[in-house]
Design a protein around this motif. Structure first.
Motif, PDB file in Angstrom:
ATOM      1  N   MET A 294      37.941  45.876  41.375  1.00 14.20           N
ATOM      2  CA  MET A 294      37.411  44.520  41.391  1.00 14.20           C
ATOM      3  C   MET A 294      36.801  44.210  40.029  1.00 14.20           C
ATOM      4  N   CYS A 295      37.042  42.983  39.543  1.00  9.04           N
ATOM      5  CA  CYS A 295      36.607  42.647  38.185  1.00  9.04           C
ATOM      6  C   CYS A 295      35.118  42.339  38.092  1.00  9.04           C
ATOM      7  N   ASP A 296      34.521  41.790  39.148  1.00 11.34           N
ATOM      8  CA  ASP A 296      33.080  41.541  39.120  1.00 11.34           C
ATOM      9  C   ASP A 296      32.389  42.817  39.571  1.00 11.34           C
TER      10      ASP A 296
ATOM     11  N   VAL B  72      46.311  34.156  41.603  1.00 11.20           N
ATOM     12  CA  VAL B  72      45.575  34.896  40.575  1.00 11.20           C
ATOM     13  C   VAL B  72      44.119  34.977  41.006  1.00 11.20           C
ATOM     14  N   CYS B  73      43.394  35.883  40.348  1.00  9.11           N
ATOM     15  CA  CYS B  73      41.980  36.051  40.669  1.00  9.11           C
ATOM     16  C   CYS B  73      41.210  34.857  40.095  1.00  9.11           C
ATOM     17  N   PRO B  74      40.423  34.166  40.902  1.00  5.93           N
ATOM     18  CA  PRO B  74      39.664  33.022  40.397  1.00  5.93           C
ATOM     19  C   PRO B  74      38.630  33.437  39.347  1.00  5.93           C
ATOM     20  N   PHE B  75      38.321  34.733  39.320  1.00  9.80           N
ATOM     21  CA  PHE B  75      37.273  35.224  38.420  1.00  9.80           C
ATOM     22  C   PHE B  75      37.849  35.660  37.074  1.00  9.80           C
ATOM     23  N   CYS B  76      38.919  36.503  37.101  1.00 13.26           N
ATOM     24  CA  CYS B  76      39.450  37.051  35.834  1.00 13.26           C
ATOM     25  C   CYS B  76      40.882  36.590  35.553  1.00 13.26           C
ATOM     26  N   GLU B  77      41.474  35.871  36.476  1.00 16.51           N
ATOM     27  CA  GLU B  77      42.817  35.305  36.344  1.00 16.51           C
ATOM     28  C   GLU B  77      43.943  36.344  36.332  1.00 16.51           C
TER      29      GLU B  77
ATOM     30  N   ALA C 274      43.935  41.613  46.624  1.00 17.87           N
ATOM     31  CA  ALA C 274      43.440  42.740  45.813  1.00 17.87           C
ATOM     32  C   ALA C 274      44.050  42.664  44.420  1.00 17.87           C
ATOM     33  N   HIS C 275      43.327  43.202  43.424  1.00 14.92           N
ATOM     34  CA  HIS C 275      43.904  43.333  42.082  1.00 14.92           C
ATOM     35  C   HIS C 275      44.956  44.446  42.127  1.00 14.92           C
ATOM     36  N   ARG C 276      45.907  44.381  41.215  1.00 21.57           N
ATOM     37  CA  ARG C 276      46.995  45.365  41.233  1.00 21.57           C
ATOM     38  C   ARG C 276      46.471  46.793  41.089  1.00 21.57           C
TER      39      ARG C 276
HETATM   40 ZN    ZN Z   1      39.564  39.475  38.988  1.00 19.51          ZN
END
Ligand code: ZN
Length: 252
Positions: free
Chosen positions: A49-51, A22-27, A43-45
């Motif tokens: 990118m969340c940040d 999972v993304c350490p930032f947004c999970e 990569a996110h699905r």
């Molecule tokens: Zn993320």
């Protein structure tokens, strides 16, 4: 991202086909991208990118990040007051944030990031815009040598991209870009650090080997030396302002 989070173990893991993280930032769930062309990454699905401060990674980013220990790379830093958080490219064990900037940045975002990270240095890819190496090389003969790799530069607008001239933190220009191997032009292998604080029409620039910057960031001396040097520049600036005011008043 280079690191995804294995939720079961809490470990940061590198992408490999078939792994889950999972993304350490947004999970959100991440997908390992392990093709033959681009650098292996998570990569996110939705590929977003969340940040919002995250810049798509290039070979230039990756090779810079990799000169620092893995545990200093992609560090999530929260603001304890507001809860806002961002992923720093590198945060050393001495709390120095190093941000690698390949694309142009708008001044407002630069200011916001400098205020957020405070003790930081930019490393800018200087190889890819009109303020690139050839323009810098034409200008360098006008730099006034002070001592030990330090130069005083009048009219820096002619040599440095305006986006970086108002920066409140040191900005290091790397003109080598992402070309592999050693470049025969010695100066492309050096780094040029533009310091904040303008004294009259002058800025101060330091020329240094890559290893000097890397080693001093790793051993923690970078922040100490920069702070001492910026204090000195501030003193010079005050003296200059007093002299300038006296001149204007016709006192000398
Ligand atoms: Zn993320």
């Amino acid at each position: 991202m280079k690191f995804g989070l294995n939720k079961a173990t809490g470990e940061r893991i590198r992408p490999e086909p078939g792994l889950f993280a999972v993304c350490p930032f947004c999970e959100a769930a991440l997908v390992p991208k392990c093709g033959g062309v681009r650098i292996h990454h998570w990569a996110h699905r939705n590929d977003k990118m969340c940040d919002r401060w995250w810049e798509p990674e290039t070979e230039w980013h990756r090779s810079w990040k990799n000169v620092f220990p893995a545990e200093w790379q992609e560090i999530i830093l929260p603001d304890k007051g507001t809860g806002e958080k961002h992923i720093a490219d590198v945060c050393t064990s001495h709390d120095l944030v190093i941000e690698f900037q390949h694309s142009p940045i708008n001044p407002q975002e630069r200011i916001t990031r400098e205020k957020f990270y405070k003790n930081m240095v930019w490393v800018v890819d200087g190889s890819r815009n009109k303020f690139g190496f050839s323009r810098f090389m034409k200008g360098i003969r006008h730099f006034e040598y002070i001592e030990k790799g330090l130069f005083r530069v009048a009219n820096p607008e002619e040599y440095f991209h305006p986006a970086w001239l108002e920066s409140a933190v040191p900005v290091i220009f790397d003109f080598k870009g992402s070309e592999p191997g050693e470049d025969s032009i010695v100066m492309k292998n050096l780094l040029y650090c533009l310091f904040p604080i303008r004294v009259g029409k002058y800025v101060t620039v330091a020329e240094m080997p890559r290893e000097t910057f890397i080693n001093s960031a790793i051993n923690g001396k970078w922040s100490l030396h920069v702070k001492r040097f910026i204090d000195e520049l501030n003193r010079e600036k005050q003296e200059w302002q007093i002299r300038d005011a006296a001149l204007r008043l016709g006192l000398c």
